[in-house]
Design a protein around this motif. Structure first.
Motif, mmCIF file in Angstrom:
data_model
loop_
_atom_site.group_PDB
_atom_site.id
_atom_site.type_symbol
_atom_site.label_atom_id
_atom_site.label_comp_id
_atom_site.label_asym_id
_atom_site.label_seq_id
_atom_site.Cartn_x
_atom_site.Cartn_y
_atom_site.Cartn_z
ATOM 1 N N LYS A 52 0.833 -1.200 0.000
ATOM 2 C CA LYS A 52 0.000 0.000 0.000
ATOM 3 C C LYS A 52 0.865 1.247 0.000
ATOM 4 O O LYS A 52 2.041 1.208 0.382
ATOM 5 C CB LYS A 52 -0.935 0.007 1.220
ATOM 6 N N ALA A 53 0.258 2.345 -0.411
ATOM 7 C CA ALA A 53 0.985 3.620 -0.427
ATOM 8 C C ALA A 53 0.021 4.742 -0.089
ATOM 9 O O ALA A 53 -1.194 4.637 -0.290
ATOM 10 C CB ALA A 53 1.629 3.859 -1.784
ATOM 11 N N GLN A 54 0.586 5.810 0.418
ATOM 12 C CA GLN A 54 -0.178 7.024 0.692
ATOM 13 C C GLN A 54 0.725 8.222 0.479
ATOM 14 O O GLN A 54 1.945 8.123 0.581
ATOM 15 C CB GLN A 54 -0.736 7.016 2.122
ATOM 16 N N GLY A 55 0.140 9.344 0.149
ATOM 17 C CA GLY A 55 0.925 10.544 -0.107
ATOM 18 C C GLY A 55 0.181 11.456 -1.072
ATOM 19 O O GLY A 55 -0.916 11.141 -1.553
ATOM 20 N N TRP A 56 0.795 12.585 -1.359
ATOM 21 C CA TRP A 56 0.123 13.592 -2.175
ATOM 22 C C TRP A 56 -0.077 13.153 -3.614
ATOM 23 O O TRP A 56 -0.809 13.790 -4.361
ATOM 24 C CB TRP A 56 0.904 14.901 -2.110
ATOM 25 N N ASN A 57 0.593 12.083 -4.035
ATOM 26 C CA ASN A 57 0.354 11.565 -5.382
ATOM 27 C C ASN A 57 -1.091 11.097 -5.533
ATOM 28 O O ASN A 57 -1.626 11.046 -6.648
ATOM 29 C CB ASN A 57 1.304 10.399 -5.666
ATOM 30 N N TYR A 58 -1.728 10.775 -4.415
ATOM 31 C CA TYR A 58 -3.110 10.289 -4.432
ATOM 32 C C TYR A 58 -4.081 11.321 -3.869
ATOM 33 O O TYR A 58 -5.257 11.019 -3.666
ATOM 34 C CB TYR A 58 -3.213 8.980 -3.635
ATOM 35 N N GLY A 59 -3.580 12.502 -3.624
ATOM 36 C CA GLY A 59 -4.438 13.564 -3.117
ATOM 37 C C GLY A 59 -4.037 14.010 -1.729
ATOM 38 O O GLY A 59 -3.512 13.229 -0.929
#
Length: 545
Positions: A501-508
């Protein structure tokens, strides 16, 4: 002169009254002695004249007068000695009282009141000579451990040794004081054109207090933190200097302890800002101004939205949005973090109750909260009140949270796991990154700190660390989430390495409750499509606040 009832006589203190009375007693004794000598000579002469020369016998009244006079002399002398002893005792008691009023009884240093008086005189003298006064606050680091480990008698002996060491390196005519506990103050005059003099004195104090202190069979090592303020820059009054030096001393402790910090105005502004933040938090949390924001988490294999990390934002009525790096540290220092965290959880759970059940929420828990034996019950109660299934919740903790009380942390985590809550090790790679910590608690996931993810493509060391963490997760059957993903290129590299999984501003960017609901409604992941997001947001905040 006005009559003073409390002083006992006109314009005189009780001590002066006793001295005056003692002088009269002494004069009466001297007069009685002189009279006794005169009567004695007369009686002896009469007896000798009667016995040897046939003179008339001595009159009985003269003998009685001599005997009475002898008794008066004896009684008077006894009274004079008693008064003298009493006066000596009272004078000693008054001197002790004066010393206690001005001096620290343990070290003999000045106390705060005496330092204020002597410091004002020192400032005046320095000003007349166009010089400045340096005031230092010296605080012993971790002195409480000395009392806890060796007892207060040993602690007192250490404080006396510290006082001797400080006095030994102070310049002539310097003022030294102890404020109680392990805090000392020193003030001395220096040439304002050469502040290195004050630096040199402070360095000598640091060096002197770093030497081991031997108490009986013990060898105790201490360090100290010093804050310094100068009268020509930081305040002309002694109280202002004390406050400035105290602020500088706490900055020295925050900077790593065992050092010297000069006061500057930025420290004062930072302190005022911190106090404003703390006072504001005490009002903002119950008022519902601290609200959850939701950062999307993406499944790198499918590209599907799989959940959110819950973040805190302060919606201030006049300052707008206050970022968490300004108020979260203050909340932790002031003990408000537990109340703040539970408030955020209640709002987030209430908001997510009608989201698609495949969407999870990740919530950070601070080390302070893991000291609360009832934390698990409070979290589960919040899920029940919010109508949120515990198996959709993931609790994130850092390695540092495990150091204080691992047994209690294991108990809390065990209770949460029994209710279906999952556990993630947050910011893995930035702490000790110990395999023992991965074994200590039943973690379900590892999260890579964003500092490594951001430099994944540019730094070979970061790439090696990310690759190693993902490989470790695969070997331990622990899926890995990467934080701080800001580009598709980084996301593709992580997916190729096997990151789940990933999270960050690339996804909003993190979204408010209302914006999150709009986004979910657009994707068909909101099960109450007729609910107005702004109205729902307001309803949730009323329910929890």
């Amino acid at each position: 002169m006005e009559w003073d009832r409390q002083r006992g006589t006109e314009g005189m203190t009780p001590s002066e009254t006793r001295q005056r009375g003692n002088r009269w007693t002494l004069l009466i004794c001297v007069g009685a002695i002189l009279l006794f000598i005169g009567l004695g000579i007369a009686v002896i002469s009469g007896v000798l004249d009667h016995r040897y020369f046939g003179g008339a016998p001595v009159e009985r009244s003269l003998v009685f007068a001599l005997l009475i006079n002898a008794v008066l002399v004896y009684v008077g002398w006894r009274r004079h000695r008693a008064v003298e002893i009493e006066m000596h005792g009272r004078s000693a008691a008054e001197e002790r009282a004066r010393m206690l009023a001005l001096r620290d009884p343990l070290t003999g240093f000045l106390n705060r009141r005496a330092l204020s008086e002597a410091g004002a005189a020192l400032l005046g003298a320095a000003s007349r000579r166009d010089q400045a006064v340096a005031l230092m606050i010296v605080d012993l680091d971790h002195f409480k451990m000395v009392n806890d480990m060796h007892g207060h008698d040993t602690g007192d002996a250490v404080l006396r040794a510290v006082a001797q060491a400080i006095a030994g390196v102070m310049p002539a005519a310097a003022l030294t004081a102890r404020f109680g506990g392990d805090a000392f103050a020193c003030a001395f005059v220096f040439d304002a054109r050469d502040p290195s003099t004050a630096d040199h004195v402070a360095s000598r104090v640091i060096a002197a207090l770093s030497q081991p202190i031997e108490i009986d069979d013990l060898r105790i090592h201490l360090t100290s933190s010093i804050g310094v303020a100068r009268s020509d820059f930081d305040g002309a009054g002694i109280d202002t200097l004390l406050r400035s030096a105290d602020i500088a001393m706490y900055c020295a402790k925050k900077s790593g302890r065992g050092g010297i910090t000069w006061f500057n105005r930025a420290m004062e502004h930072a302190l005022i800002d911190r106090n404003d933040i703390e006072n504001g938090l005490r009002l903002a949390i119950p008022a519902g101004q601290i609200v959850p924001y939701f950062e999307p988490q993406i499944d790198l294999t499918t590209g599907r939205l799989c959940g959110f990390e819950v973040l805190a934002r302060w919606i201030h009525p006049t300052q707008g949005v206050i970022p968490p790096d300004r108020f979260i540290p203050v909340a932790e220092e002031s003990g408000l973090i537990a109340e703040l965290s539970l408030s955020i959880m209640r709002q987030a759970f209430a908001a997510a109750r009608d989201w698609d059940p495949t969407l999870s929420l990740s919530v950070n828990i601070s080390p302070t909260q893991l000291r609360d034996a009832w934390l698990a019950q409070k979290i589960i109660k919040a899920t029940v009140e919010g109508g949120f299934a515990p198996n959709r919740l993931e609790i994130e903790i850092t390695e540092s949270a495990l150091f204080d009380n691992l047994a209690l942390a294991q108990s809390i985590v065990g209770s949460l796991k029994n209710q279906g809550v999952r556990l993630a090790l947050d910011d893995f790679g930035t702490g000790y990154s110990s395999l023992a910590h991965l074994r200590a608690l039943p973690f379900d996931r590892i999260k890579i700190d964003k500092s490594f993810v951001l430099s994944l493509l540019d730094n070979a060391d970061s790439a090696a660390i990310v690759n190693a963490i993902i490989g470790l997760g695969a070997n331990l059957n622990l899926p890995v989430t990467a934080e701080g993903v800001e580009t598709d290129t980084i996301a593709e590299r992580l997916a190729a390495l096997g990151c789940a999984k990933a999270q960050g501003w690339n996804y909003g960017k993190p979204l408010s409750i209302a914006d999150t609901r709009r986004m979910l409604a657009a994707r068909g992941l909101l099960h109450t499509g007729t609910t107005d997001p702004d109205l729902s947001d307001l309803t949730i905040r009323r329910q929890v606040g």
